[in-house]
Design an enzyme around this catalytic site. Structure first.
Site, PDB file in Angstrom:
ATOM      1  N   CYS A 183       3.788   8.660   0.502  1.00  0.00           N
ATOM      2  CA  CYS A 183       2.736   7.741   0.085  1.00  0.00           C
ATOM      3  C   CYS A 183       3.282   6.950  -1.092  1.00  0.00           C
ATOM      4  CB  CYS A 183       1.481   8.510  -0.321  1.00  0.00           C
ATOM      5  SG  CYS A 183       0.186   7.450  -1.029  1.00  0.00           S
TER       6      CYS A 183
ATOM      7  N   GLU B 106       0.937   2.201   4.666  1.00  0.00           N
ATOM      8  CA  GLU B 106       2.173   2.679   5.281  1.00  0.00           C
ATOM      9  C   GLU B 106       2.744   1.536   6.118  1.00  0.00           C
ATOM     10  OE1 GLU B 106       3.868   5.117   4.591  1.00  0.00           O
ATOM     11  OE2 GLU B 106       2.530   6.632   3.748  1.00  0.00           O
TER      12      GLU B 106
END
Length: 220
Positions: free
Chosen positions: A2, A102
């Site tokens: 992340c 992402e």
């Protein structure tokens, strides 16, 4: 991994996380990147919101420069890694968020996707934190976001995702006593994919200096 997220504050932020009104944590951010300073919620005898830099600098590091500052910690190995094992017992924290990004290859370029919860504009990632003290006596608090295996929504884009806490687990994560192993497994699992949504967004998010609400708007 992340490596980018957002934090869009709503009017009820103090009620949502039960922090004092004087510890609200600044403006909304749409493109939070490592090394930036963000509000983090800790239990230091009382629940407080503290500003910390993203990227964990251990208290035993020799200096601010040249140290490995991980932005993520894998849920599966927290209890094994010396860097995280002690923090798991005493330095757990919540990282307020509204979504995360992402990337997926699309031909010769990477297409960013934005993930959020269907019905919760504010939620919390699980995290660990530490406080490094310089020779000048100043304290430098930093944090890392815990990740787990991706759910069915995230997995086609990336095989890891940040651990998103269910509201009922937030208080348990902050208590002075660490969760038991079976509790830890349940808390650190992937958030249900049916409670999330995702969509492609502008590649402007690739630039950490870009920071406006258009970044989280769906494109294509």
């Amino acid at each position: 991994m992340c490596g980018r997220n957002s934090l869009v504050w709503t009017d009820d932020r103090s009620n949502r996380f039960r922090v004092p009104l004087t510890n609200r944590g600044g403006r909304s951010r749409f493109n939070v990147a490592p090394s930036q300073t963000m509000p983090v919620i800790v239990n230091d005898g009382q629940v407080l919101m503290v500003m910390m830099a993203w990227g964990l600098l251990p208290h035993w590091a020799n200096s601010l420069q040249g140290s490995n500052c991980p932005i993520n910690a894998r849920a599966e190995t927290l209890a094994e890694k010396p860097l995280f094992r002690g923090l798991l017992k005493q330095h757990r924290c919540l990282i307020p968020a509204s979504g995360f990004y992402e990337w997926k290859w699309a031909g010769s370029r990477k297409q960013p996707y934005y993930f959020r919860l269907n019905e919760s504009p504010l939620f919390a990632f699980t995290g660990l934190y530490d406080v490094w003290h310089g020779a000048d006596g100043n304290a430098y608090p930093t944090y890392t976001i815990i990740t787990t295996e991706a759910n069915e929504l995230v997995n086609p884009i990336h095989n890891r995702m940040p651990v998103i806490l269910r509201p009922e687990d937030e208080g348990r994560w902050l208590t002075s006593t660490p969760p038991a192993p079976d509790e830890m497994t349940a808390i650190l699992g992937a958030y249900p994919s049916e409670a999330m949504e995702a969509g492609p967004v502008s590649p402007r998010v690739n630039n950490p200096t870009e920071d406006d609400e258009v970044l989280i708007a769906r494109v294509l």
